[in-house]
Scaffold this active site. Structure first.
Site, short mmCIF file in Angstrom:
data_model
loop_
_atom_site.label_atom_id
_atom_site.label_comp_id
_atom_site.label_asym_id
_atom_site.label_seq_id
_atom_site.Cartn_x
_atom_site.Cartn_y
_atom_site.Cartn_z
N SER A 1 36.14 -27.63 74.32
CA SER A 1 35.87 -26.33 73.71
C SER A 1 37.19 -25.63 73.40
CB SER A 1 35.04 -25.44 74.65
OG SER A 1 34.96 -24.11 74.15
N TYR B 1 34.37 -21.76 82.92
CA TYR B 1 34.16 -22.56 81.72
C TYR B 1 35.50 -22.90 81.07
CZ TYR B 1 32.13 -24.02 77.26
OH TYR B 1 31.78 -24.74 76.15
#
Length: 246
Positions: free
Chosen positions: A141, A155
């Site tokens: 990501s 995350y």
């Protein structure tokens, strides 16, 4: 002739969103494919029917890939079915987000088990089964490079770890011609982050190209990295983010 004829690919988490687009693209390019999924059996069966109806070879395997034994067993099952392994794409991940003080005590372990340990163990297992010239691609990501707001500490940390892992894999496997690369999408129009969702405008505000990307665009990049043309590309991180990181 499709560029992946005779190849076998495994997509970890390949039945929805970006994963499904990758599964479709690799089979369209000629690969036979094994796909893992967690619990949405209907989605897996629909994708399998779609791929098989188009004349492709596809095997769906249900597995919780955050569990090391289940992950290794799923890969073994797919390789036993097809007889070889050439390509691994790890897509499965989780996003545990929220205020720092609200994280459960096991949130770190759950985040890293799926986002980091699973792609590492999958790569380790796949490398032991691949012959010369294999391909390993991990989907990360863009928040690994730029965290746009509060609430995403775990995350971002787990996705950032994939860059170091990818560079290490490239060094460990380069003598065998096995490449390892990382793809970092920005906002992509999926069920998890729809282009018309409540966070869409905020997602697009940092972009140079003011729209969400599509799963097919990510799949096209993966298709290149798994092809013969990318044989001299390894240890690299590719941002596909509409200019998020520009």
């Amino acid at each position: 002739m499709p560029v992946l004829n005779g190849k076998v690919a495994i997509v970890i988490g390949g039945t929805r969103g970006i994963g499904a687009a990758i599964s479709r693209r690799l089979t369209a390019d000629g690969a036979s494919i094994g796909v893992t999924y967690l619990n949405r059996t209907d989605d897996a069966e629909r994708l399998a029917d779609e791929l098989r109806s188009a004349g492709h070879q596809a095997l769906m395997v249900q597995a919780d890939v955050s569990n090391a034994r289940a992950l290794n067993d799923a890969i073994d099952q797919i390789v036993s079915h097809f007889g070889r392994l050439d390509i691994l794409v790890s897509v499965a991940g989780t996003a545990i987000v929220g205020p720092l003080e609200a994280y459960a005590d096991d949130a770190f372990d759950r985040s890293f088990a799926l986002n980091v340990r699973a792609p590492f163990l999958a790569a380790k297992k796949a490398a032991s089964l691949m012959s010369e010239g294999g391909r390993i691609v991990t989907i990360g990501s863009i928040v690994a490079d730029r965290m746009p707001g509060a609430g995403g500490t775990l995350y971002a940390a787990s996705k950032a770890a994939l860059g170091g892992m990818t560079r290490g894999l490239a060094r460990d496997l380069g003598q065998r011609g096995i490449t390892a690369n990382l793809v970092q999408p920005g906002p992509i129009d999926t069920e998890r982050n729809p282009a018309d969702g409540p966070n869409a405008d905020a997602n697009r505000s940092p972009l140079a190209i003011p729209r969400h990307g599509t799963p097919d665009e990510v799949a096209s990049l993966v298709a290149y990295l798994t092809s013969a043309e990318a044989g001299f590309v390894t240890g690299a991180t590719y941002n596909i983010d509409g200019g998020w990181s520009a």
